[in-house]
Design a protein around this motif. Structure first.
Motif, short mmCIF file in Angstrom:
data_model
loop_
_atom_site.label_atom_id
_atom_site.label_comp_id
_atom_site.label_asym_id
_atom_site.label_seq_id
_atom_site.Cartn_x
_atom_site.Cartn_y
_atom_site.Cartn_z
N ASN A 131 0.86 -1.19 0.00
CA ASN A 131 0.00 0.00 0.00
C ASN A 131 0.89 1.23 0.00
OD1 ASN A 131 -2.17 -1.73 0.28
ND2 ASN A 131 -2.39 -1.41 2.47
N THR A 132 0.87 1.96 -1.10
CA THR A 132 1.74 3.13 -1.19
C THR A 132 0.93 4.36 -1.62
OG1 THR A 132 3.90 3.86 -2.03
CG2 THR A 132 2.49 2.63 -3.58
N GLY A 133 1.61 5.44 -1.95
CA GLY A 133 0.92 6.65 -2.39
C GLY A 133 0.84 7.72 -1.32
N THR A 188 8.69 1.67 4.02
CA THR A 188 9.31 2.32 2.85
C THR A 188 10.26 3.44 3.25
OG1 THR A 188 7.48 3.88 2.58
CG2 THR A 188 7.36 1.80 1.31
N TYR A 189 9.95 4.10 4.37
CA TYR A 189 10.78 5.26 4.74
C TYR A 189 12.23 4.89 5.05
CZ TYR A 189 6.12 7.15 4.73
OH TYR A 189 4.85 7.49 4.33
N ASP A 246 5.99 6.23 -1.59
CA ASP A 246 7.15 6.04 -2.47
C ASP A 246 7.77 4.65 -2.36
OD1 ASP A 246 7.04 8.78 -3.27
OD2 ASP A 246 8.02 9.33 -1.39
N ALA A 247 6.94 3.62 -2.44
CA ALA A 247 7.49 2.26 -2.44
C ALA A 247 8.46 2.12 -3.61
CB ALA A 247 6.35 1.25 -2.58
N PRO A 248 9.69 1.62 -3.34
CA PRO A 248 10.68 1.48 -4.42
C PRO A 248 10.18 0.50 -5.49
CG PRO A 248 11.72 1.24 -2.25
CD PRO A 248 10.24 1.26 -2.03
N THR A 288 -1.25 -1.21 -4.38
CA THR A 288 -2.27 -0.17 -4.53
C THR A 288 -1.67 1.18 -4.20
OG1 THR A 288 -3.95 -1.76 -3.79
CG2 THR A 288 -4.59 0.57 -3.83
N GLU A 289 -1.99 2.16 -5.03
CA GLU A 289 -1.59 3.53 -4.73
C GLU A 289 -2.78 4.24 -4.09
OE1 GLU A 289 -0.90 6.00 -8.11
OE2 GLU A 289 -0.56 7.79 -6.88
#
Lengths: 177, 177
Positions: free
Chosen positions: A14-16, A111-112, A143-145, A156-157
């Motif tokens: 889950n990113t965005g 992600t961070y 900002d998932a790589p 999913t964004e």
């Protein structure tokens, strides 16, 4: 039946920039508990979100919960400590994934540490790719790589359409934290 | 403090074609429970998702839960019955919102009855806009109408980056339903 195969476990990202990345992960955790799974949550970033109340609720639901980011914040001036705690959190996650005791592990805001260079994205990819077959993994954060998206089964964004903060409204207890 | 005002309650919309709309709503519900709120969930679409296990868990968490869509599915050939059940679900939601007994009401997959014309979007807007001040409302579903986005404090589009189904993988119990 439908010619579809069933994977033993999934990688979900889950990113965005929008809301709901962590909330959706918690919804999946809840679903896992409902199915009798052993569920673990490692929170990589300390935040007021999901703090006391949610930890208590996690106890009540039998979810294993680690606030590994405790002791540092985005405003922390001691970045070296932050980086060390991030690496320790990843060491814990590596151990949990490898142990295979959980059917679901949520790596919240992982992600961070990756984008900040505290932990190596290639190593995360490696550990997740070679995990025991029954361990579902959910990764969240902006900002998932690309390498992480590449190993995701579902990504999913969460895209912000509008946010209450834009209108000068303060964060609301119970909704946002 | 920061010059921001605090609203008595929020309207949150999770829309888009990606995963996580309902899961994020459940995460918010969990957060509400953690804060001691009375939380209610009205599911407008019958689905295997969140069925038995989640209802039991809802009981355990003290969440009030209505599967108003019971008895019809997307494959239902009796659309008139579907429409009637959709309208009954909305009548229930209207009552719950007006009663003001819940600090959080999740109207799960309510967008479908709206886009299918079973319930009037203007009426939904009207009921939500005029709700008792302490009732937070979360609406989920694809294609949220513009009028609904207009009254949202926070709206997020869950956008599919990739999905396991795309690769011919069957839905996974515990993750997807």
């Amino acid at each position: 039946m439908s010619g579809k195969t069933r994977q033993p476990s999934l990688v979900i990202v889950n990113t965005g920039d929008g809301k709901g990345k962590t909330s959706a992960a918690m919804g999946i955790a809840l679903r896992g508990v409902a199915r009798g799974w052993r569920v673990g949550v490692v929170q990589f970033i300390k935040s007021a979100k999901w703090k006391t109340g949610e930890s208590k609720l996690a106890d009540r639901l039998g979810i294993d919960w680690w606030n590994t980011g405790d002791g540092w914040t985005w405003e922390a001036d001691d970045l070296e400590t932050s980086a060390r705690l991030g690496r320790e959190a990843w060491a814990l996650a590596t151990q949990l994934i490898g142990a295979g005791d959980h059917q679901l592990l949520v790596l919240d805001e992982i992600t961070y540490p990756m984008t900040l260079g505290w932990i190596d994205t290639g190593e995360v990819v490696n550990v997740i790719t070679n995990r025991p077959s029954g361990v579902n993994v959910v990764l969240t954060g902006r900002d998932a790589p690309d390498e992480i998206l590449a190993i995701a089964d579902t990504a999913t964004e969460m895209r912000k359409i509008k946010h209450v903060y834009d209108q000068g409204i303060a964060a609301k207890k119970g909704i946002d934290f």
